[in-house]
Each structure stands twice: as structure tokens, then as C-alpha cells.
Design a protein around this motif. Structure first.
Motif, short mmCIF file in Angstrom:
data_model
loop_
_atom_site.label_atom_id
_atom_site.label_comp_id
_atom_site.label_asym_id
_atom_site.label_seq_id
_atom_site.Cartn_x
_atom_site.Cartn_y
_atom_site.Cartn_z
N UNK A 54 0.86 -1.18 0.00
CA UNK A 54 0.00 0.00 0.00
C UNK A 54 0.90 1.22 0.00
N UNK A 66 0.58 7.65 -7.09
CA UNK A 66 -0.41 6.57 -7.06
C UNK A 66 -0.92 6.21 -8.46
N UNK A 71 -0.24 -0.51 -7.38
CA UNK A 71 -0.62 -1.08 -6.08
C UNK A 71 -1.70 -0.17 -5.49
N UNK A 72 -2.48 -0.68 -4.55
CA UNK A 72 -3.47 0.16 -3.88
C UNK A 72 -2.76 1.33 -3.20
N UNK A 73 -3.33 2.52 -3.33
CA UNK A 73 -2.61 3.71 -2.88
C UNK A 73 -3.54 4.74 -2.27
N UNK A 74 -2.96 5.58 -1.43
CA UNK A 74 -3.71 6.70 -0.86
C UNK A 74 -2.88 7.97 -1.03
N UNK A 75 -3.54 9.04 -1.43
CA UNK A 75 -2.89 10.35 -1.49
C UNK A 75 -3.02 11.01 -0.12
#
Lengths: 258, 361
Positions: A54, A66, A71-75
Motif C-alpha cells: 500500500x 499513485x 498497487x493500492x494507494x492513498x494520497x
């Protein structure tokens, strides 16, 4: 003449990792971000952890990271990535949460989050890209800007009276008991890229073994912000940045080596 | 559901409800008058009972970003704080709203502005209902008036948060947080499994499985046309909340000549004032908004055309009264009565205000 027989698996010496998306990167030509993205993605692929990775993207040049990491990502909000990563890794203790942050994000506005995540020994990987400047906003002074260095907000060069000293946050973090691995790398030559990739691999391996915080600083040029060609920028980085931010391991297996 | 009777502070009820409602993570920072929330959690060690994570952060800024992280992976996560701490969380709240992340934030309000006082207040109504952070957004805001509601609303908050992918705030105050009352607690609701999260929160960034593209949680959109479309989408959610999830309590409003509008602690004081007024022969009703956003505008509008006047009672200098006036649309007189700075009004003061400002005024 093009020989179609050459396209055989046994002839394959390099392929683009599928942990990077096909999105066209927005980075300036010659900037180190693209290379750093690639070696992180390669490590994730080689370790087979794409489904557990992540990415926490920062605010700054790599705000759109991202879009590139598959891959799964968060800003994150500016500077808050280590807090976000702390929570995610605690909620998903067998995942591989990593932050990707610049020097303004990590060492100025996010100093508090960075120090406390490292001091708690959060089992996260922090990739810290240091180019000594705020690139995205147009080349303003960063906490890591060298003395004498000209930027948009230090047009006559950074001076102590007006701006204080460059912050060596990596050395500071190495003093905290929560950090297990602290290293400074760079990506201006193929040899440096290979070493940097090895360091990133080490960081993710440490995380797999629940060792605490692994912190990888990577020096990168900002040729646009420094107003140099990429080649000149890399030379300037070696001669000036590396004098202040000396590459190499600072803390290995929880023990300071420098 | 088996019910168990307990005697607890409002703050402890929040913590107990978190554990029993299947909450995955609490992230907080101590501040009076709500510190018992985290204290109770640390005493109960929910990580041993349910697997719930509890972490004391270095600041409210870190707390709300931890909530952002956990919520982004589809977990039920929450924080609690009091007014100055909630101010620090406004950055995180607008990111949570922008990125459409479900979560619970509890504000046990104290008097302000600034460091203010540690005594109860309702002066954060504007901040909670008008978007304390930047940009066009709303939170779903629940206002409990008892320890039981502190407990119950935590369960309700998860339903709303995941129905709308929105931050939910429980807007309480120092009185409800600190008072001890009896409450009924229910069985433990299990935390969602990874499979349930994948089903109920398919948008969440919990690690990319091979069957789908990577999920991205962000509030950034550099293309203004797309950002406007996102704003339209958010506004549509808020309108849906107004249609489907307004909550209120109406007491004796059927044949009332005068209407009190009050929420939380003030509603309990207003209820007593209503009784005192009835002893003097006045026909008084009470409308208690349970959701502050969405606001019971329609219900107040209907009552405004029936009653002779409305008194909005708040522990603030007059915030909710703005929404009451908008709802009443000049159909009747609307006045505000408030004590603030940590002072709680007495029922007699409220009745006196009703007499002076509405009945005789």
C-alpha cells in the motif's frame, strides 16, 4: 534487418515491471523520480508482495505517484503520510505499507509525523526523496536547501540569518530507538541505482520481518528547479549535495554504523 | 439482543460502543473534557477482545490522518476530541470528505474561542454543520442528548458512514461527555472480515488483488471539469441525506402555541423549561434536532406556520438559530437564547427568555 526470432523468453534481459502502470509519468526529463519509482516497483514484484503493498503518496512532485505504482494507494495531505501509514500498517500488520515523500513534505510540514512514526518504531518503509528544493510549487527553499543555494524564495542564496540551517533529518532519525534501518542512497549512476535498489529491498525485507521503521533517503537532482541540464545537475549533486548529505548506511539492524 | 445495564460516563459509553460495534481502530490525542474515551479503551484492551487497534497519536493532526489511512483501507475507524483538537482536524476532515471515506469523529464540545474553557458548550455548531475545513462539503452530524445516545449513535454512525462514504460526527458537549447515567449495552458486533470489507467497500485500498485494478484514495483532481463533476456527486449525496436520513424528536408539538428548538444538553434543559411553562398554562412544544446536518428544516417549517413563535436554545451566541430562521421563513417570530463560555442555562432562564422574547415580546 529485424529478426523476429529474437523475441524468445530466453533472450529476455529486461522487461518493464507490471508493478508500474502504463500511465505516462509527468516528471521532468532527467529527474530521479522515475528511476526511484521503477526500482521500488521492481522490488515489490521480485518479493511477490504486490497484493500486500500500500503506497502513501505525498504532496509535491510525486503527488501523482499513485497513478504510476500499480498497487493500492492513498494520497496524503501534505506531510501526513507517516501517520496514515502508521494506522494502515497497524490495521494490516502483514501488509507492506510504504510512504513516498519529498523533503518539503517529510522534513518541513511533516516533521512531527515523521519523527513520531519513527520513534514509535512503526513497521513501515519510508522512501524519502531529497532534492533540496520544492520542485512542484516552482523551486522554493526546502528545509534541505544548502547554504548559498539560490531558490525562488532565496533569490540571493540561502543564508543562516534569514533562513537557518539545512536540516539533516535522516541523521536525526537514526538517533531514535524506533528506527531499524536508516540509509542514504542516490540514483545518478547505474551503480548508485543498483545500490539504492538493494537498500529498498532491505527495507521491505525488514518490514516483512516486523523489525520496525526502515528509512531510505534517496538523493535526486531537480534539474528544473536547480536551473541546470540533467547532466550538470547530477554533477552538482555529487559535488555539493553529497558533501552535506553523505551517502551510505547510517543505521543497520538497529545499530548506528556512522 | 441481550441487554446489559451499566452506569457510565458519556465518554466511556463512546468507548464501550466502539468496542461493541465492531470498530477496527481508534486514534486519538488527550484533551479535556473527552479524555475518558481513550482512557476507557486502554483499560479495556480491546485488541485482546476484538482485535481493535487503539493508538495514542502525537497530535490531533496525526489522529485524523490515521483515521484517513484506516478508513482508506475500508476499516471502521474513529477518533474523538474536543473543540481545539477538532479545529486541528479540519484539514483531515475535508480530505476525508473529498476522498469520500467513512469514519466517525466525536466532538465533546467545550467553550471557545481559542483555548477557551473546559466547560460544556455548543459553540462548534457552525464548524460541524457548515464545513469547518475548506471546500464544499458536509458531514453527517448526530447530536446525542444522553449517555444512551452517545452509545447508540456510534452504531448508527457506521451505517451512515458506509451508506454514504462520508465522515460522521457525533457532536456532543462536556456535559453529556462527563455525566454518568445508566445505559443498556448490547452484544458484541463482530468486526468485518477481509472478505466482508472487500464486498462492502470495494473501493478501498486494502491491497490490490489480482482480479481488479489498483484502488486509489485521493481528494485531488487537477482537471476542473472532473472536479466539478465530483462536487456535483458530493452535493447529490448531501441532498439524499436530507431526503432519507433526517432525524429529530418532537415533544408536544401538535397543539403548541410556542416552540422550543434545542439539541443535545440544551434539549434536556428546554424539556424541563417546557414543563415549568405548562405549569403556568403555556402550550409549549419542543423540537429536538437529532441530526444537525441534515437539519429538520421541513419539520420546523411546518411548525412555524402553526405556532406563534419559536425560541432556539443553544449554549452558543446563536448558531443553530440561523438554520431555524431559514426553516421558519419569517412565518413566525424566531428568537435565540443562549448562555455560553461554558455556562449552562437553567430551565428557569429558558422559560423567562421564552416569556420575554416570544410570549410577551
Amino acid at each position: 534487418m529485424f529478426n523476429p526470432d529474437i523475441i524468445k523468453p530466453e533472450n529476455l534481459v529486461y522487461k518493464r515491471t507490471n508493478v508500474l502502470t502504463d500511465a505516462v509519468m509527468h516528471y521532468c526529463p532527467g529527474c530521479g523520480h522515475g528511476t526511484i519509482h521503477r526500482i521500488i516497483a521492481e522490488v515489490i514484484e521480485e518479493m511477490g508482495i504486490q497484493d500486500k503493498a500500500i503506497c502513501i503518496a505525498p504532496v509535491g512532485c510525486s503527488v501523482l505517484a499513485y497513478n504510476y505504482f500499480n498497487v493500492d494507494s492513498l494520497g496524503a495531505a501534505h506531510g501526513r503520510a507517516p501517520a496514515i501509514a502508521s494506522a494502515i500498517q497497524r490495521l494490516h500488520p502483514n501488509h507492506h505499507t510504504f510512504t513516498y515523500q519529498g523533503d518539503g513534505d517529510l522534513a518541513a510540514i511533516g516533521t512531527g509525523e515523521t519523527i513520531h512514526a519513527c520513534n514509535r518504531g512503526e513497521n513501515i518503509v519510508i522512501i524519502f526523496v531529497n532534492n533540496g528544493i520544492y520542485g512542484m510549487t516552482g523551486g522554493q527553499m526546502a528545509p534541505t536547501t544548502l547554504l548559498g543555494m539560490k531558490t525562488a524564495t532565496t533569490p540571493y542564496g540561502r543564508c543562516v540569518e534569514l533562513n537557518g540551517y539545512p536540516l539533516q533529518i535522516t541523521e536525526l532519525l537514526a538517533d531514535l530507538p524506533g528506527t531499524y534501518y536508516v540509509t542514504r542512497q542516490s540514483v545518478q549512476t547505474p551503480a548508485a541505482v543498483r545500490k539504492a535498489k538493494k537498500a529498498i529491498r532491505q527495507a521491505f525485507e525488514n518490514q516483512k520481518n516486523h523489525k520496525g521503521t526502515s528509512f531510505v533517503e534517496i538523493l535526486s537532482n531537480c534539474n528544473s528547479g536547480w536551473k541546470k541540464t540533467p547532466v550538470e545537475a547530477n554533477k552538482w549533486m555529487e559535488e555539493n549535495m553529497m558533501a552535506k548529505y553523505v551517502p551510505g548506511d547510517i543505521k543497520v539492524d538497529g545499530v548506528k554504523v556512522r | 439482543m441481550a441487554k446489559e445495564l451499566k452506569l457510565m460516563k458519556g465518554n466511556e459509553a463512546i468507548a464501550e460502543a466502539a468496542i461493541r460495534s465492531g470498530c477496527d481502530g481508534y486514534f486519538g490525542y488527550p484533551i479535556t473534557p473527552q479524555s475518558e474515551v481513550m482512557e476507557h479503551l486502554m483499560l479495556e484492551k480491546p485488541w485482546e477482545k476484538t482485535g481493535m487497534v487503539v493508538l495514542q497519536a502525537e497530535s490531533e493532526i496525526a489522529s485524523i490522518n490515521m483515521v484517513y489511512g484506516g478508513a482508506g483501507t475500508g476499516k471502521k475507524v474513529m477518533t474523538s476530541s474536543s473543540s481545539p483538537g477538532i479545529s486541528l482536524m479540519q484539514e483531515g476532515l475535508t480530505y476525508l470528505a473529498g476522498a469520500e471515506l467513512p469514519c466517525l469523529v466525536v466532538n465533546v464540545v467545550r467553550g471557545g474561542p481559542g483555548l477557551g474553557t473546559i466547560q460544556p458548550s455548543q459553540a462548534d455548531y457552525f464548524q460541524a454543520t457548515k464545513g469547518g475545513g475548506h471546500g464544499d462539503y458536509q458531514m453527517y452530524v448526530l447530536a446525542p442528548a444522553s449517555v444512551q445516545e452517545m452509545y447508540d449513535f456510534v452504531f448508527d454512525a457506521w451505517d451512515i458512514a458506509f451508506k454514504y462514504r462520508t465522515p460522521v460526527m457525533i457532536l456532543s458537549d462536556g456535559a453529556i461527555g462527563q455525566v454518568m447515567e445508566k445505559l443498556y449495552v448490547g452484544d458484541y458486533v463482530p468486526r468485518w472480515t477481509d472478505e466482508q470489507i472487500a464486498e462492502k467497500a470495494p473501493w478501498a485500498a486494502f491491497g490490490k488483488p489480482a482480479y481488479r485494478d489498483h484502488n486509489i484514495i485521493t481528494s485531488l483532481e487537477l482537471d476542473s471539469a472532473k472536479q466539478e463533476a465530483h462536487n456535483h456527486h458530493l452535493q447529490a449525496k448531501y441532498r439524499q441525506m436530507e431526503r432519507e436520513d433526517v432525524r429529530f424528536e418532537a415533544l408536544d408539538t401538535e397543539d403548541a402555541d410556542y416552540l422550543l428548538v434545542a439539541y443535545g444538553s440544551s434539549a434536556r434543559i428546554a424539556q424541563k423549561a417546557m414543563q415549568l411553562g405548562k405549569e403556568k398554562g403555556y402550550k409549549i412544544g419542543l423540537l429536538r434536532p437529532i441530526t444537525l446536518f441534515p437539519f429538520p428544516t421541513k419539520q420546523i417549517a411546518e411548525l412555524a406556520s402553526k405556532v406563534k413563535g419559536i425560541l432556539s436554545v443553544e449554549m452558543s451566541a446563536g448558531q443553530m438559530v440561523m438554520d431555524v430562521k431559514l426553516a421558519a421563513e419569517n412565518k413566525c417570530k424566531v428568537e435565540h437564547f443562549g448562555r455560553y463560555g461554558g455556562i449552562i442555562p437553567t430551565p428557569h432562564e429558558v422559560l423567562e427568555a421564552l416569556e420575554n422574547q416570544i410570549i410577551k415580546g
